[in-house]
Design a protein around this motif. Structure first.
Motif: not given
Length: 351
Positions: A286-295, A297-300
């Motif tokens: 499975p390939k999900l969109k925005n994985v890096v971006e979500i990580v 923003v969560r860290e931020k």
């Protein structure tokens, strides 16, 4: 003398109640009497609004701004709020459950001091001026209706962006077939000279190339099966469905007439062929969109909360996270196998 007042406290209190929206305000130049007047006229009675609000007052800071504010201003505001029935809650948030509370914050990053007020509110439904089509709110239309009324080129883009997986495309196909069945029922009623409601007529008149769309989507779904574009979970689910069908066919063959048995044997072979193909299929990951971006923003968000960052910055980041997750999920996310829903926070950020 501390700072310069921009508005009389009566005007400020009136503006807060009339705007009835979350806001950030500066209390430069205000004193104890002003705080009491503000609490009395702005916050004693519930504010009529359409959703929970937060009013954040800048009331102090470090040496760069301290001359603008009385050193006791944060305490003055808090005492004034207590006098009209408010309580301090360090865990207060933008929720109806937090109404009637306040919390103090020192943003060490900006070196500013705030008092965030979560007023007593009276929530009233906003007047519905939403554009509707066929009884559906345009902004809240279910996917199958959006696809039904879209132009063919737009429909294909929606399928690509909102239904990337086999499961999601299959769900959309099923839902659109149900819409098509409704249209056929409408046509039957019209043939019998039975009128449709205004909403039904509008929905029927708005359909665009339904037959071609169903043909296209059916081909897309079949292509994912035959082209090996299914995850391990999807293969397992479809295999179980075919096995159940095969069991029913086998049961129906017992005691069936020769003519019926011949038809059932054809079905049996088709199902067994499909099972054989599925057995040989190599699953995709499975390939999900925005994985890096979500990580990121969560860290931020975690860093902002740890450092008592500005509430507005936290809320903006949380809204960005919400949008990224919605974009990642697409349509029919609840139907996607749990094994295919990777938690973005568990994925290591790419370097």
């Amino acid at each position: 003398f501390f700072g310069l007042k921009c508005f009389s406290m009566a005007s400020l209190a009136k503006a807060i109640r009339q705007n009835a929206e979350s806001d950030d305000l500066d209390l430069e130049g205000y004193g104890p009497d002003d705080c009491e007047e503000l609490a009395e006229h702005a916050f004693k009675e519930p504010i009529i609004c359409t959703q929970m609000i937060r009013i954040s007052f800048t009331c102090g800071g470090g040496k760069k701004v301290r001359q603008k504010y009385s050193p006791d201003l944060p305490k003055m505001i808090c005492d004034a709020l207590r006098a009209v029935g408010y309580t301090e809650d360090k865990g207060a948030a933008l929720s109806v459950d937090s109404q009637g509370t306040f919390k103090y914050q020192h943003d060490t990053g900006k070196d500013l001091k705030y008092v965030h007020v979560f007023p007593f509110v009276k929530i009233e439904e906003q007047k519905d001026n939403t554009v509707r089509l066929g009884g559906y709110k345009v902004d809240d239309m279910p996917p199958e209706i959006k696809c039904t009324i879209a132009e063919m080129s737009t429909f294909k883009e929606l399928v690509k962006e909102k239904c990337p997986s086999y499961t999601q495309k299959r769900c959309l196909l099923k839902a659109m077939k149900e819409v098509q069945a409704r249209y056929e029922e409408f046509e039957k009623r019209m043939a019998e000279m039975k009128p449709l409601t205004d909403e039904e007529q509008e929905l029927y008149d708005s359909q665009v190339e339904m037959a071609d769309k169903l043909k296209f989507l059916t081909k897309e779904v079949e292509g994912m099966v035959n082209g090996g574009k299914m995850t391990r979970s999807e293969i397992s689910i479809l295999t179980a469905e075919f096995q159940d069908k095969l069991k029913k066919v086998n049961e129906a063959m017992n005691g069936a007439s020769e003519a019926k048995k011949t038809k059932l044997e054809v079905q049996q072979k088709m199902i067994m062929d499909q099972l054989a193909k599925l057995k040989d299929r190599q699953p995709i990951t499975p390939k999900l969109k925005n994985v890096v971006e979500i990580v990121e923003v969560r860290e931020k968000i975690a860093k902002l909360k740890a450092s008592m960052g500005a509430m507005k910055a936290i809320e903006d980041a949380e809204e960005k996270l919400r949008k990224l997750k919605l974009e990642q999920q697409g349509w029919y996310w609840k139907e996607v196998p749990e094994e295919d829903k990777k938690d973005p926070s568990a994925v290591k950020k790419k370097k």
